[in-house]
Design a protein around this motif. Structure first.
Motif, PDB file in Angstrom:
ATOM      1  N   ALA A 101     -34.555-154.960 -47.818  1.00 27.75           N
ATOM      2  CA  ALA A 101     -33.470-155.475 -46.971  1.00 27.75           C
ATOM      3  C   ALA A 101     -33.042-156.884 -47.371  1.00 27.75           C
ATOM      4  CB  ALA A 101     -33.911-155.475 -45.506  1.00 27.75           C
ATOM      5  N   ASP A 102     -31.766-157.148 -47.163  1.00 26.78           N
ATOM      6  CA  ASP A 102     -31.228-158.485 -47.406  1.00 26.78           C
ATOM      7  C   ASP A 102     -29.811-158.564 -46.841  1.00 26.78           C
ATOM      8  OD1 ASP A 102     -31.256-161.102 -48.184  1.00 26.78           O
ATOM      9  OD2 ASP A 102     -31.117-160.732 -50.318  1.00 26.78           O
ATOM     10  N   LEU A 140     -25.179-156.843 -43.952  1.00 26.73           N
ATOM     11  CA  LEU A 140     -26.633-156.707 -43.935  1.00 26.73           C
ATOM     12  C   LEU A 140     -26.989-155.256 -44.218  1.00 26.73           C
ATOM     13  CD1 LEU A 140     -25.776-158.983 -41.665  1.00 26.73           C
ATOM     14  CD2 LEU A 140     -28.227-158.984 -41.225  1.00 26.73           C
ATOM     15  N   ALA A 141     -27.973-155.053 -45.084  1.00 29.42           N
ATOM     16  CA  ALA A 141     -28.314-153.687 -45.461  1.00 29.42           C
ATOM     17  C   ALA A 141     -29.808-153.527 -45.659  1.00 29.42           C
ATOM     18  CB  ALA A 141     -27.577-153.278 -46.739  1.00 29.42           C
ATOM     19  N   GLY A 142     -30.302-152.364 -45.244  1.00 27.18           N
ATOM     20  CA  GLY A 142     -31.663-151.945 -45.527  1.00 27.18           C
ATOM     21  C   GLY A 142     -31.602-150.699 -46.393  1.00 27.18           C
ATOM     22  N   TYR A 143     -32.365-150.702 -47.482  1.00 25.16           N
ATOM     23  CA  TYR A 143     -32.324-149.598 -48.451  1.00 25.16           C
ATOM     24  C   TYR A 143     -33.692-148.930 -48.497  1.00 25.16           C
ATOM     25  CZ  TYR A 143     -32.194-147.309 -53.050  1.00 25.16           C
ATOM     26  OH  TYR A 143     -32.285-146.400 -54.074  1.00 25.16           O
ATOM     27  N   ASP A 144     -33.732-147.646 -48.128  1.00 24.44           N
ATOM     28  CA  ASP A 144     -34.972-146.869 -48.231  1.00 24.44           C
ATOM     29  C   ASP A 144     -35.212-146.583 -49.705  1.00 24.44           C
ATOM     30  OD1 ASP A 144     -36.886-144.761 -48.387  1.00 24.44           O
ATOM     31  OD2 ASP A 144     -36.508-144.279 -46.285  1.00 24.44           O
ATOM     32  N   LEU A 166     -30.276-155.337 -37.615  1.00 17.69           N
ATOM     33  CA  LEU A 166     -30.436-154.397 -38.724  1.00 17.69           C
ATOM     34  C   LEU A 166     -31.766-153.652 -38.601  1.00 17.69           C
ATOM     35  CD1 LEU A 166     -29.641-153.242 -41.521  1.00 17.69           C
ATOM     36  CD2 LEU A 166     -30.847-155.210 -42.530  1.00 17.69           C
ATOM     37  N   VAL A 167     -32.822-154.388 -38.303  1.00 20.97           N
ATOM     38  CA  VAL A 167     -34.136-153.751 -38.150  1.00 20.97           C
ATOM     39  C   VAL A 167     -34.085-152.690 -37.049  1.00 20.97           C
ATOM     40  CG1 VAL A 167     -36.557-154.127 -37.535  1.00 20.97           C
ATOM     41  CG2 VAL A 167     -35.366-155.780 -38.998  1.00 20.97           C
ATOM     42  N   ALA A 168     -33.490-153.038 -35.906  1.00 27.81           N
ATOM     43  CA  ALA A 168     -33.392-152.084 -34.798  1.00 27.81           C
ATOM     44  C   ALA A 168     -32.551-150.875 -35.188  1.00 27.81           C
ATOM     45  CB  ALA A 168     -32.793-152.775 -33.574  1.00 27.81           C
ATOM     46  N   ASN A 221     -36.368-157.381 -55.250  1.00 32.35           N
ATOM     47  CA  ASN A 221     -35.906-156.665 -54.066  1.00 32.35           C
ATOM     48  C   ASN A 221     -34.819-155.663 -54.467  1.00 32.35           C
ATOM     49  OD1 ASN A 221     -35.727-155.984 -51.403  1.00 32.35           O
ATOM     50  ND2 ASN A 221     -35.224-158.041 -50.676  1.00 32.35           N
ATOM     51  N   GLN A 222     -35.102-154.370 -54.343  1.00 31.16           N
ATOM     52  CA  GLN A 222     -34.197-153.352 -54.866  1.00 31.16           C
ATOM     53  C   GLN A 222     -32.833-153.329 -54.184  1.00 31.16           C
ATOM     54  OE1 GLN A 222     -35.433-149.396 -55.751  1.00 31.16           O
ATOM     55  NE2 GLN A 222     -37.506-149.990 -56.347  1.00 31.16           N
ATOM     56  N   VAL A 223     -32.739-153.808 -52.954  1.00 28.79           N
ATOM     57  CA  VAL A 223     -31.434-153.792 -52.291  1.00 28.79           C
ATOM     58  C   VAL A 223     -30.430-154.651 -53.048  1.00 28.79           C
ATOM     59  CG1 VAL A 223     -31.755-155.767 -50.728  1.00 28.79           C
ATOM     60  CG2 VAL A 223     -30.357-153.824 -50.004  1.00 28.79           C
TER      61      VAL A 223
END
Length: 297
Positions: A101-102, A140-144, A166-168, A221-223
């Protein structure tokens, strides 16, 4: 003899030669060579030909930075282990997930003063240089990492509250809500820095584990790879009527991406990390003056 003198000049900083420049160009090198009496006349093309013989390109530069995090190796290694689906030497279970995430900050809406022209035969897309500013937002993005799924949303700015939103967004849906553990890989931005951020995350979601990259190592960080895709395919060349259009385009691209995405082929392993650190140690041993400068800074 003239070629050797010009090459020697090219390997100096311009300021050392009395030129108020940050980098040499072939034209400036030719001018300085004539000033110094190296040759009565010298063309830029001749200088370029001479420099090409030794692959000297003083107009280019590369940036670098010393590792300053004393725990760089263990912090980096645990992230690489997570990418390989292990944690503390044990394989991750089927109900454990890794989210990278970032925030991508300051995405502007630039409304071009004349319509953008589509590409045509022997003609590239044409984008008017003049534009009006329509504001900026943060994405803001989170990448699985292992499912190649992106979860994102836009905010007016970054901060603790937007990050926790974002976390929520991720943790409130399955399979993450009932997962044994969900590892969140983040950098050291103030939105999620330090022990306070770890405690805040666990208090809100007990099955969440915050994992920080080493300082100055967002490349782990892959995102960030996903953000580079967004920059190329969505943001550039930046022709939006307003921020609403930016947000709509990002949301639509996210859906499009998730429909066909495959996990990134991450090939950098802990063995590669150890090789890299060993090379850096050898470099510092051979060039102690560089490490002295870094410590003084």
């Amino acid at each position: 003899m003239q070629a050797a003198q010009v090459k020697a000049l090219a390997c100096q900083f311009p300021a050392e030669a009395g030129a108020p420049l940050s980098r040499w160009s072939c034209r400036e090198l030719a001018r300085k060579a004539v000033e110094r009496g190296i040759a009565p006349f010298l063309s830029a093309s001749t200088v370029r030909r001479w420099l090409d013989q030794d692959a000297v390109k003083p107009w280019l530069y590369r940036s670098w930075i010393f590792i300053t995090d004393p725990d760089f190796r263990p912090k980096a290694a645990r992230i690489l282990d997570l990418y390989a689906r292990t944690w503390d030497g044990e394989p991750l279970g089927a109900d454990e997930y890794v989210i990278s995430a970032d925030e991508k900050t300051s995405i502007q809406a630039r409304c071009r003063c004349h319509p953008t022209l589509a590409p045509g035969q022997a003609r590239a897309m044409r984008v008017n240089h003049t534009y009006g500013r329509g504001g900026a937002l943060a994405y803001l993005a989170g990448y699985d990492v292992h499912q190649a799924t992106v979860f994102g949303h836009c905010e007016p700015t970054t901060g603790i509250a937007p990050f926790m939103t974002l976390v929520a967004q991720v943790m409130s849906q399955e399979p993450y809500a009932s997962a044994k553990r969900v590892f969140w890989i983040v950098d050291n931005d103030s939105s999620h820095r330090g022990k306070a951020a770890e405690d805040r995350l666990v208090a809100a979601f007990p099955n969440a584990v915050l994992v920080h990259t080493p300082v100055h190592a967002s490349w782990l960080n892959q995102v960030e790879i996903f953000f580079s895709v967004v920059q190329r395919k969505v943001v550039a060349p930046n022709d939006f009527t307003d921020l609403a259009q930016v947000e709509d385009r990002l949301r639509a691209f996210e859906d499009r991406y998730n429909a066909t995405a495959q996990p990134f082929q991450w090939k950098f392993t802990t063995s590669d990390l150890d090789d890299l650190l060993a090379r850096l140690d050898r470099h510092i041993a051979d060039h102690p003056e560089e490490s002295s400068v870094a410590l003084a800074a």
